[in-house]
Design a protein around this motif. Structure first.
Motif, mmCIF file in Angstrom:
data_model
loop_
_atom_site.group_PDB
_atom_site.id
_atom_site.type_symbol
_atom_site.label_atom_id
_atom_site.label_comp_id
_atom_site.label_asym_id
_atom_site.label_seq_id
_atom_site.Cartn_x
_atom_site.Cartn_y
_atom_site.Cartn_z
ATOM 1 N N GLU A 79 95.814 93.434 66.516
ATOM 2 C CA GLU A 79 95.977 94.161 67.896
ATOM 3 C C GLU A 79 94.500 94.084 68.506
ATOM 4 O O GLU A 79 93.600 94.154 67.482
ATOM 5 C CB GLU A 79 96.584 95.476 67.862
ATOM 6 C CG GLU A 79 96.534 96.095 69.101
ATOM 7 C CD GLU A 79 97.863 95.636 69.838
ATOM 8 O OE1 GLU A 79 98.862 95.266 69.097
ATOM 9 O OE2 GLU A 79 98.024 95.649 71.119
ATOM 10 N N VAL A 80 94.124 93.802 69.688
ATOM 11 C CA VAL A 80 92.891 93.584 70.250
ATOM 12 C C VAL A 80 92.627 95.163 70.378
ATOM 13 O O VAL A 80 93.200 95.993 70.825
ATOM 14 C CB VAL A 80 92.861 93.107 71.859
ATOM 15 C CG1 VAL A 80 91.680 93.260 72.461
ATOM 16 C CG2 VAL A 80 93.552 91.671 71.576
ATOM 17 N N GLN A 81 91.106 95.171 69.911
ATOM 18 C CA GLN A 81 90.658 96.666 70.024
ATOM 19 C C GLN A 81 89.134 96.559 70.260
ATOM 20 O O GLN A 81 88.263 95.550 69.935
ATOM 21 C CB GLN A 81 90.932 97.178 68.645
ATOM 22 C CG GLN A 81 90.429 98.852 68.629
ATOM 23 C CD GLN A 81 91.007 99.469 67.246
ATOM 24 O OE1 GLN A 81 91.365 98.889 66.492
ATOM 25 N NE2 GLN A 81 90.764 100.796 67.283
ATOM 26 N N LEU A 82 88.803 97.516 71.052
ATOM 27 C CA LEU A 82 87.279 97.521 71.308
ATOM 28 C C LEU A 82 87.010 98.967 71.416
ATOM 29 O O LEU A 82 87.645 99.991 71.845
ATOM 30 C CB LEU A 82 86.886 97.137 72.885
ATOM 31 C CG LEU A 82 87.325 95.895 73.004
ATOM 32 C CD1 LEU A 82 88.322 95.593 73.936
ATOM 33 C CD2 LEU A 82 86.054 94.848 73.925
ATOM 34 N N VAL A 83 85.692 99.450 70.554
ATOM 35 C CA VAL A 83 85.335 100.510 70.327
ATOM 36 C C VAL A 83 83.884 100.939 70.713
ATOM 37 O O VAL A 83 83.024 100.254 69.933
ATOM 38 C CB VAL A 83 85.594 101.014 69.074
ATOM 39 C CG1 VAL A 83 85.162 102.489 68.696
ATOM 40 C CG2 VAL A 83 86.992 101.155 68.584
ATOM 41 N N GLU A 84 83.574 101.769 71.576
ATOM 42 C CA GLU A 84 82.199 102.024 71.949
ATOM 43 C C GLU A 84 81.543 103.276 71.265
ATOM 44 O O GLU A 84 82.323 104.066 70.792
ATOM 45 C CB GLU A 84 81.930 102.436 73.459
ATOM 46 C CG GLU A 84 82.709 101.487 74.389
ATOM 47 C CD GLU A 84 83.817 101.719 74.844
ATOM 48 O OE1 GLU A 84 84.537 101.230 75.970
ATOM 49 O OE2 GLU A 84 84.698 102.473 74.090
ATOM 50 N N SER A 85 80.542 102.999 70.898
ATOM 51 C CA SER A 85 79.569 104.142 70.233
ATOM 52 C C SER A 85 78.356 104.287 70.676
ATOM 53 O O SER A 85 77.729 103.244 71.219
ATOM 54 C CB SER A 85 79.791 103.911 68.734
ATOM 55 O OG SER A 85 79.263 102.828 68.112
ATOM 56 N N GLY A 86 77.383 105.234 70.454
ATOM 57 C CA GLY A 86 76.037 105.306 70.602
ATOM 58 C C GLY A 86 75.395 106.271 71.958
ATOM 59 O O GLY A 86 74.470 106.534 71.875
ATOM 60 N N GLY A 87 76.611 106.591 72.519
ATOM 61 C CA GLY A 87 76.397 107.652 73.560
ATOM 62 C C GLY A 87 75.630 108.935 73.003
ATOM 63 O O GLY A 87 75.937 109.416 72.042
ATOM 64 N N GLY A 88 75.153 109.793 74.019
ATOM 65 C CA GLY A 88 74.558 111.202 73.808
ATOM 66 C C GLY A 88 73.664 111.303 74.894
ATOM 67 O O GLY A 88 73.819 110.844 75.946
ATOM 68 N N LEU A 89 72.830 112.614 74.667
ATOM 69 C CA LEU A 89 71.898 113.042 75.497
ATOM 70 C C LEU A 89 70.482 112.406 75.215
ATOM 71 O O LEU A 89 70.101 112.631 73.998
ATOM 72 C CB LEU A 89 71.911 114.550 75.361
ATOM 73 C CG LEU A 89 71.179 115.438 76.222
ATOM 74 C CD1 LEU A 89 71.305 115.103 77.789
ATOM 75 C CD2 LEU A 89 71.005 116.860 75.709
ATOM 76 N N VAL A 90 69.897 112.081 76.335
ATOM 77 C CA VAL A 90 68.453 111.567 76.172
ATOM 78 C C VAL A 90 67.658 111.913 77.372
ATOM 79 O O VAL A 90 68.228 112.254 78.608
ATOM 80 C CB VAL A 90 68.611 110.013 76.063
ATOM 81 C CG1 VAL A 90 69.227 109.312 77.447
ATOM 82 C CG2 VAL A 90 67.438 109.362 75.742
ATOM 83 N N GLN A 91 66.277 112.046 77.301
ATOM 84 C CA GLN A 91 65.557 112.470 78.051
ATOM 85 C C GLN A 91 65.301 111.388 79.061
ATOM 86 O O GLN A 91 65.182 110.274 78.728
ATOM 87 C CB GLN A 91 64.078 112.973 77.567
ATOM 88 C CG GLN A 91 63.373 113.762 78.351
ATOM 89 C CD GLN A 91 63.765 115.223 78.848
ATOM 90 O OE1 GLN A 91 64.668 115.819 78.007
ATOM 91 N NE2 GLN A 91 63.332 115.732 79.903
ATOM 92 N N ALA A 92 64.942 111.508 80.561
ATOM 93 C CA ALA A 92 64.591 110.493 81.413
ATOM 94 C C ALA A 92 63.436 109.905 80.946
ATOM 95 O O ALA A 92 62.489 110.382 80.454
ATOM 96 C CB ALA A 92 64.268 110.959 82.774
ATOM 97 N N GLY A 93 63.641 108.396 80.973
ATOM 98 C CA GLY A 93 62.357 107.687 80.588
ATOM 99 C C GLY A 93 62.644 107.100 79.049
ATOM 100 O O GLY A 93 61.896 106.106 78.458
ATOM 101 N N GLY A 94 63.657 107.656 78.347
ATOM 102 C CA GLY A 94 63.815 107.311 76.952
ATOM 103 C C GLY A 94 64.782 106.102 77.089
ATOM 104 O O GLY A 94 65.172 105.616 78.051
ATOM 105 N N SER A 95 65.158 105.801 75.602
ATOM 106 C CA SER A 95 65.936 104.580 75.487
ATOM 107 C C SER A 95 67.236 105.055 74.541
ATOM 108 O O SER A 95 67.360 105.912 73.703
ATOM 109 C CB SER A 95 65.367 103.661 74.663
ATOM 110 O OG SER A 95 64.027 103.082 75.481
ATOM 111 N N LEU A 96 68.288 104.290 74.675
ATOM 112 C CA LEU A 96 69.559 104.233 73.745
ATOM 113 C C LEU A 96 70.067 103.068 74.037
ATOM 114 O O LEU A 96 70.118 102.134 74.588
ATOM 115 C CB LEU A 96 70.290 105.631 74.560
ATOM 116 C CG LEU A 96 71.530 106.137 73.763
ATOM 117 C CD1 LEU A 96 70.744 106.970 73.010
ATOM 118 C CD2 LEU A 96 72.374 106.954 74.683
ATOM 119 N N THR A 97 70.904 102.666 72.762
ATOM 120 C CA THR A 97 71.707 101.781 72.517
ATOM 121 C C THR A 97 73.029 101.869 72.283
ATOM 122 O O THR A 97 73.481 102.807 71.340
ATOM 123 C CB THR A 97 71.104 100.600 71.290
ATOM 124 O OG1 THR A 97 69.857 100.452 71.567
ATOM 125 C CG2 THR A 97 71.924 99.621 70.997
#
Length: 122
Positions: A1-19
């Motif tokens: 079965e085709v499946q896609l799973v996102e991860s890595g979200g959260g709270l970050v301060q403006a100007g910061g980085s997230l992957t």
């Protein structure tokens, strides 16, 4: 079965980085593009970035170009979205999908992940 799973979200301060990560399975990676889309509260879903499966070409929406970078690790069946210089207006639920039907691409989006929430504080 085709499946896609996102991860890595959260709270970050403006100007910061997230992957963000999108782990996919059930299909051959080099036959499909993978797209990142987002939906902010009260707004329509918009395309953010795409990466092709054939040659690795990429597309970025004007609002994120120069700040976000999409990449793919084929050995790990994972697509990444590196987000730098984050702004409060980047706050949204981010989804990855098989296909890309925005920008210069015309491939339908047939499978989606459940999304991951990114919140950027001022």
């Amino acid at each position: 079965e085709v499946q896609l799973v996102e991860s890595g979200g959260g709270l970050v301060q403006a100007g910061g980085s997230l992957t963000l990560s999108c782990a996919h399975s059930g299909f051959t990676f080099d036959d499909y593009a993978i797209g990142w889309l987002r939906q902010a509260p009260g707004k329509e879903r918009e395309g953010v970035s795409c990466i092709s499966g054939s040659d690795g070409s990429t597309y970025y929406a004007d609002s994120v170009r120069g700040r976000f970078t999409i990449s793919r690790d084929n050995a790990k069946n994972t697509v990444y979205l590196r987000m730098n210089s984050l702004k409060p207006e980047d706050t949204a639920v981010y989804y990855c999908a098989r296909g890309c039907d925005f920008g210069p691409y015309y491939y339908g989006l047939d499978y989606w992940g459940k999304g991951t929430l990114v919140t950027v504080s001022s």
